[in-house]
Design an enzyme around this catalytic site. Structure first.
Site, mmCIF file in Angstrom:
data_model
loop_
_atom_site.group_PDB
_atom_site.id
_atom_site.type_symbol
_atom_site.label_atom_id
_atom_site.label_comp_id
_atom_site.label_asym_id
_atom_site.label_seq_id
_atom_site.Cartn_x
_atom_site.Cartn_y
_atom_site.Cartn_z
ATOM 1 C CD GLU A 65 -16.411 5.556 65.274
ATOM 2 O OE1 GLU A 65 -15.191 5.445 65.453
ATOM 3 O OE2 GLU A 65 -17.129 6.304 65.945
ATOM 4 C CD GLU A 93 -19.148 4.304 69.524
ATOM 5 O OE1 GLU A 93 -18.252 5.154 69.730
ATOM 6 O OE2 GLU A 93 -18.937 3.198 69.003
HETATM 7 C C1 FCB Z 1 -15.266 5.646 68.916
HETATM 8 C C2 FCB Z 1 -15.158 4.134 69.004
HETATM 9 C C3 FCB Z 1 -15.381 3.584 70.378
HETATM 10 C C4 FCB Z 1 -14.747 4.448 71.447
HETATM 11 C C5 FCB Z 1 -15.099 5.910 71.256
HETATM 12 C C6 FCB Z 1 -14.519 6.825 72.298
HETATM 13 O O1 FCB Z 1 -14.597 6.112 67.793
HETATM 14 O O2 FCB Z 1 -16.097 3.537 68.140
HETATM 15 O O3 FCB Z 1 -14.913 2.258 70.403
HETATM 16 O O4 FCB Z 1 -13.403 4.225 71.515
HETATM 17 O O5 FCB Z 1 -14.690 6.335 70.002
#
Ligand code: FCB
Length: 373
Positions: free
Chosen positions: A149, A289
């Site tokens: 990210e 994620e």
């Molecule tokens: C994302 C991050 C991860 C975690 C989630 C909730 O932005 O990549 O490390 O903190 O959020």
């Protein structure tokens, strides 16, 4: 019944600083110390046993730069060995490793040189990646995620001034993004050179924007980085958490009917839109994620199911989605928020470090076992 493709990867994700414990040689440790975290550094085998028992066939984790290169140019072989063991532990369990090379903390020596604002950091990163690739060559890791990210990092660290180095400077923000783009491209080349069979990408936080301004915001937030690295990626890692309805010039005009413990709106349909929007790149996509903070585990099962339903619809409409990693395997250190947000499929008792499988993790397991919903 929604069936997923046969060789679909199912798993969960973590990152080193958030779960390992004992990382104190980086910028984060000086601003938001994570202490022992989940002690995953010592308990990874136990944790991978749990992941395996939950039916996971893939796992995403990150390696920690400040452990591997504690001082400029001095690499710690013992720590490299540690990550070798971590990868082997996954492979022995039949769990495919997805390795993130940089998930935000910057070693102290590099912080003192200006971190990602410094153009030379591209070179430092290159050496770090080169070292890892040469050291891990013999154990053949297929999936590599260079950066996690980049926009979230750059904006929280250089625009909002919340995360280290806590700056608020637009020019620094742009500089950091430009350097991260170049760092990724250089890393891509060296990874492919040393391990031609590797599949390389980034984990990209895309937001589903609605409203007439969305066109412009999409171009910047969702696509700029991906366009810049277009010829240097084999897949796209998608991190999906947010929906943002823009009304006129006002952002975040969401209805927020349902939220997580952190107040983040739950909007499963958004994952469908962001997936469809990524189709134009013609690359395989992995959801690297997707998850929520839900201490009581009341919303997690529905959250996972609904996101998967929408992801499935995208597959039916031609999106080449090949895997899903829930965030996170374990409760962990949620950056500037600390330990209170509970994202885990597995609950952590921070007093005893005991692991407890949440009911939703078993529901996720059922989906994995039948390979469908
Ligand atoms: C994302 C991050 C991860 C975690 C989630 C909730 O932005 O990549 O490390 O903190 O959020």
């Amino acid at each position: 019944m929604f069936k997923f493709p046969k060789n679909f990867y199912w798993g969960a994700a973590t990152s080193a600083y958030q779960v390992e414990g004992g990382i104190d040689n980086c910028d984060w440790a000086k601003v938001y110390p994570a202490g022992a975290a989940c002690d995953h550094y010592n308990r990874y085998e136990e944790d991978f046993d749990i992941a395996k028992s939950l039916g996971h066939n893939a796992h995403r984790f990150s390696i920690e730069w400040s452990r591997i290169e504690p001082e400029e140019g001095r690499f710690n072989e013992k720590e490299i060995e540690h990550y070798k063991n971590v990868i082997m532990a996954l492979k022995q369990r039949g769990v495919e490793p997805f390795v993130t090379i940089w998930h935000w903390p910057v070693p102290l020596w590099l912080r003192d040189k200006g971190g990602w604002e410094n153009k030379k950091t591209i070179e430092y990163f290159f050496h770090y990646v080169d070292k890892i690739m040469l050291s891990l060559k013999s154990i053949q890791v297929k999936f590599w995620i260079t950066l996690n990210e980049p926009e979230i990092y750059a904006s929280n660290s250089y625009l909002k001034g919340v995360w280290p180095p806590q700056k608020k400077n637009f020019l620094s923000y742009i500089k950091v993004l430009r350097n991260l783009i170049k760092a990724h491209c250089e890393a891509y080349k060296i990874i492919k050179k040393i391990n031609p069979g590797a599949q390389v990408g980034i984990a990209k936080n895309n937001i589903y924007f609605e409203g007439w301004l969305a066109l412009f915001i999409d171009w910047w937030w969702n696509f700029y980085f991906l366009n810049q690295i277009r010829n240097f990626q084999d897949f796209i890692g998608l991190n999906y958490y947010f929906h943002n309805r823009i009304k006129g010039f006002k952002f975040n005009q969401n209805e927020n009917r349902e939220t997580s413990d952190m107040g983040w709106e739950i909007y499963p349909k958004g994952i469908y839109h962001v997936l469809k929007d990524l189709k134009k790149y013609n690359k395989p996509i992995y959801i690297t994620e997707n998850g929520l903070a839900d201490a009581k585990d009341e919303k997690r099962e529905k959250f996972i199911k609904e996101h998967l339903q929408w992801a499935h619809k995208a597959i039916q409409e031609g999106v080449d989605l090949r895997g899903y990693f829930y965030w996170s395997l374990l409760d962990n250190f949620e950056w500037d928020k600390g330990f209170w947000p509970r994202f885990g499929l597995v609950e952590i008792d921070y007093q005893t470090l005991e692991r407890k499988i949440r009911p939703s993790a078993l529901e996720y397991k059922k989906i994995i076992k039948t390979n469908g919903l």
